[in-house]
Motif scaffolding. Structure first.
Motif, PDB file in Angstrom:
ATOM      1  N   UNK A 542      68.459 -34.881  -1.145  1.00  0.00           N
ATOM      2  CA  UNK A 542      69.523 -33.881  -1.033  1.00  0.00           C
ATOM      3  C   UNK A 542      69.791 -33.492   0.425  1.00  0.00           C
ATOM      4  N   UNK A 543      68.907 -33.910   1.332  1.00  0.00           N
ATOM      5  CA  UNK A 543      69.111 -33.617   2.762  1.00  0.00           C
ATOM      6  C   UNK A 543      69.993 -34.674   3.422  1.00  0.00           C
ATOM      7  N   UNK A 544      70.707 -35.424   2.611  1.00  0.00           N
ATOM      8  CA  UNK A 544      71.546 -36.535   3.054  1.00  0.00           C
ATOM      9  C   UNK A 544      72.454 -36.141   4.222  1.00  0.00           C
ATOM     10  N   UNK A 545      73.312 -35.155   4.027  1.00  0.00           N
ATOM     11  CA  UNK A 545      74.267 -34.762   5.067  1.00  0.00           C
ATOM     12  C   UNK A 545      73.564 -34.196   6.293  1.00  0.00           C
ATOM     13  N   UNK A 546      72.521 -33.405   6.054  1.00  0.00           N
ATOM     14  CA  UNK A 546      71.814 -32.796   7.178  1.00  0.00           C
ATOM     15  C   UNK A 546      71.150 -33.864   8.051  1.00  0.00           C
ATOM     16  N   UNK A 548      72.101 -37.002   8.417  1.00  0.00           N
ATOM     17  CA  UNK A 548      73.152 -37.716   9.156  1.00  0.00           C
ATOM     18  C   UNK A 548      73.603 -36.893  10.366  1.00  0.00           C
ATOM     19  N   UNK A 549      73.840 -35.611  10.144  1.00  0.00           N
ATOM     20  CA  UNK A 549      74.324 -34.754  11.226  1.00  0.00           C
ATOM     21  C   UNK A 549      73.291 -34.614  12.340  1.00  0.00           C
ATOM     22  N   UNK A 550      72.013 -34.501  11.976  1.00  0.00           N
ATOM     23  CA  UNK A 550      70.960 -34.411  12.993  1.00  0.00           C
ATOM     24  C   UNK A 550      70.886 -35.704  13.810  1.00  0.00           C
ATOM     25  N   UNK A 551      70.977 -36.852  13.115  1.00  0.00           N
ATOM     26  CA  UNK A 551      70.956 -38.129  13.832  1.00  0.00           C
ATOM     27  C   UNK A 551      72.132 -38.283  14.771  1.00  0.00           C
ATOM     28  N   UNK A 552      73.303 -37.848  14.322  1.00  0.00           N
ATOM     29  CA  UNK A 552      74.518 -37.956  15.141  1.00  0.00           C
ATOM     30  C   UNK A 552      74.441 -37.062  16.373  1.00  0.00           C
ATOM     31  N   UNK A 553      74.075 -35.798  16.188  1.00  0.00           N
ATOM     32  CA  UNK A 553      74.003 -34.864  17.317  1.00  0.00           C
ATOM     33  C   UNK A 553      72.970 -35.329  18.346  1.00  0.00           C
TER      34      UNK A 553
END
Length: 601
Positions: A542-546, A548-553
């Motif tokens: 369920x931490x899917x979006x989080x 991705x966003x952490x990896x991107x930032x």
């Protein structure tokens, strides 16, 4: 440069032995009398590419001066796998045999058609007795080579020669070669050579072309002509060009002969002519032994081909790490936005799944959609069973992988790809480079105890993270250049929640054995990215979006401090010049096609 400006005679290209000796840097301080004596007794001769100058154990007959061309050296006891060192024009070779009065302690082969001077032993003895500066020069040469051997480093970058060999007359070899040179011009100085342009020249002219350029592209004929044989003798890489939809047919035998003699690589470029032809790679590779194959669907694909040919490619390696691996998607997005090319991609466990999406050519949005469907909307590891072999049947993961990747073969991926699994049968790493993609991914994610192993060719395969959770070493073998490693594996400093689930224990246990290996692999990467993911557990889908966003930032910030990474830029500025240079080649190809049509009629 126009053809008429290059016209010359063989006599003009040949130089006297004295002139060659004067241009040797190692003999720069020798007195004129000693140089003249060496010139008077020197033996001038030629060696065709692929032929041995001398072999290990041969009697030492003197010292050689390479006037033009290139030689490859292999030290004693290293086997016949390749030529370790290159000798360029103006260098001396074989001095140890003369000084020590012993047989050759290594082998030397001509990597290009080469011109040499032999300075026989008796001549060297006489000159060294009469000229102290000559003896001192040879002593300094030996000292420099000993110093270099004790302080290994990257060898001097020299021109690399690529030969394009069309499979038949239907290949638009003029456009392909001109576009390839244009892409190579983004990396360094590149030049195009074909038979009409080169027909009146000797090896010294070819040597000059290489000295003036970082890369040289030769255009061979589709048949075994003298020009094709000469091209293949010179090549560092032979690029076989074929139409994807054509029926496979063999190339001239001289290609394999030229490659084997000097350790040249042979690669395949499948031209898809605007529409990808699935299954073409399997048809062509069935009867070909190549190091690598490339799919060229549009002109932009030649940029990747050029970088990989030139050993300047960018390889991306993605680690395992369960749900933490979703951070790889954010890293990929950041790389794409920074216009950093991904020329070769590989991974392990969850990293192999993300890498496969990149190799499929999926956009960031498509990957997000597909992986959300497979990992968030449904739990991929909840098809529990009585644990005779594993806690889950593994059928759900198999079905989800088949749903997303279908019958795609690894050979048919638009970008070169690999993934790894651990082979319980042999205790070694198993690399997947061909076959059905979904099956390879299923093996790479088969967490011991969580999912049943995959049986493949009498091998029992499990999650590759158990043996190598960041296979940078595998990427280095395939895509020398820049290797970016992205490690989203379990942070050893993080402690799992107090309420442990058996799946968590098994997943963490699966990473324990590869911890030491991962530490070594991190040091091998040219660029190491480690997104901070302290609050994301291996099973927290369920931490899917989080994630991705952490990896991107994280990646966006990290890439700002890495300006040296290659970027995809505007079209090469000299493409017009290259295309103009290719006009003569294009006229010749069209004339050949017209003649073939006339004969057929």
């Amino acid at each position: 440069m126009a053809l008429e400006e290059e016209s010359t005679s063989a006599g003009q290209e040949m130089r006297s032995a004295l002139d060659c000796l004067r241009e040797c840097p190692d003999l720069a301080r020798i007195d004129a009398e000693a140089l003249q004596c060496l010139a008077d007794g020197a033996v001038q001769f030629s060696v065709a590419a692929g032929n041995l100058l001398f072999d290990e154990g041969a009697p030492a007959d003197g010292v050689y001066l390479l006037v033009s061309g290139r030689l490859g050296l292999r030290a004693a006891g290293t086997g016949a796998s390749g030529w370790e060192t290159c000798v360029a024009g103006g260098d001396l070779v074989g001095e140890a045999g003369w000084l020590l009065r012993q047989a050759r302690d290594g082998a030397v082969v001509a990597l290009r058609d080469s011109e040499l001077l032999l300075l026989p032993n008796a001549l060297l003895d006489a000159v060294s007795a009469a000229s102290p500066p000559f003896s001192l020069a040879i002593a300094r040469l030996c000292a420099r080579r000993l110093h270099r051997s004790n302080a290994p480093g990257r060898s001097q970058q020299r021109a690399r020669v690529f030969v394009v060999v069309p499979n038949n007359e239907e290949i638009d070899v003029a456009a392909l070669s001109a576009d390839l040179v244009a892409e190579l011009s983004r990396i360094g100085k590149a030049e195009l050579v074909w038979d009409v342009r080169a027909s009146s020249h000797m090896s010294a002219w070819f040597h000059g072309i290489e000295e003036r350029n970082d890369f040289v592209v030769y255009v061979a004929d589709p048949t075994e002509t003298g020009w094709t044989r000469q091209c293949c003798r010179q090549a560092d890489v032979i690029l076989l060009a074929a139409r994807s939809r054509a029926a496979p047919r063999p190339w001239p035998a001289c290609i394999a002969d030229g490659a084997l003699a000097r350790g040249a690589r042979v690669e395949l470029a499948l031209m898809h002519e605007g529409r990808f032809d699935a299954g073409a790679a399997t048809r062509w590779l069935r009867s070909l032994d190549v190091h690598l194959h490339h799919h060229v669907v549009e002109t932009a694909d030649l940029g990747r081909v050029a970088r990989l040919l030139a050993r300047r490619g960018v390889g991306l390696v993605l680690s395992g790490g369960g749900a933490r691996g979703f951070a790889h998607m954010g890293v990929v997005r950041a790389l794409r936005e920074a216009r950093i090319p991904i020329d070769f991609v590989g991974g392990v466990s969850i990293g192999s799944i993300i890498a496969a999406g990149v190799a499929m050519g999926w956009s960031d949005e498509e990957m997000r959609l597909r992986y959300r469907r497979s990992f968030v909307d449904t739990n991929p590891v909840n098809d529990y069973t009585f644990p005779l072999v594993a806690l889950t049947r593994g059928r759900k993961v198999t079905r989800l992988l088949e749903q997303e990747y279908g019958d795609t073969l690894i050979e048919d991926l638009r970008q070169p790809f690999f993934c790894i699994s651990a082979n319980l049968t042999t205790g070694l790493m198993f690399e997947h480079r061909d076959g059905r993609l979904s099956q390879a991914l299923r093996a790479s994610v088969a967490i011991p105890g969580v999912m049943p192993p995959v049986i493949h060719q009498d091998n029992l395969l499990i999650d590759g993270a158990a043996i190598n959770n960041l296979p940078v070493d595998v990427m280095q073998r395939h895509a020398p250049g820049v290797v970016i490693g992205c490690d989203a594996g379990a942070d050893r400093a993080q402690k799992p929640n107090g309420h442990l689930h058996i799946l968590q224990i098994l997943m963490y246990a699966g990473l324990v054995n590869s911890a030491a290996s991962a530490a070594v692999q991190r040091t091998l990467a040219d660029v190491l990215l480690r997104p901070p993911l302290p609050t994301i557990d291996l099973l927290n889908w369920k931490a899917f979006d989080r994630a991705i966003d952490l990896g991107y930032a994280y990646a966006c910030q990290a890439l700002e401090g890495l300006p040296h990474l290659p970027r995809i830029t505007a079209p090469a500025p000299d493409k017009a010049r290259v295309s103009s240079l290719a006009k003569e080649l294009e006229r010749r190809v069209l004339a050949r096609r017209a003649a073939a049509t006339t004969r057929a009629g």
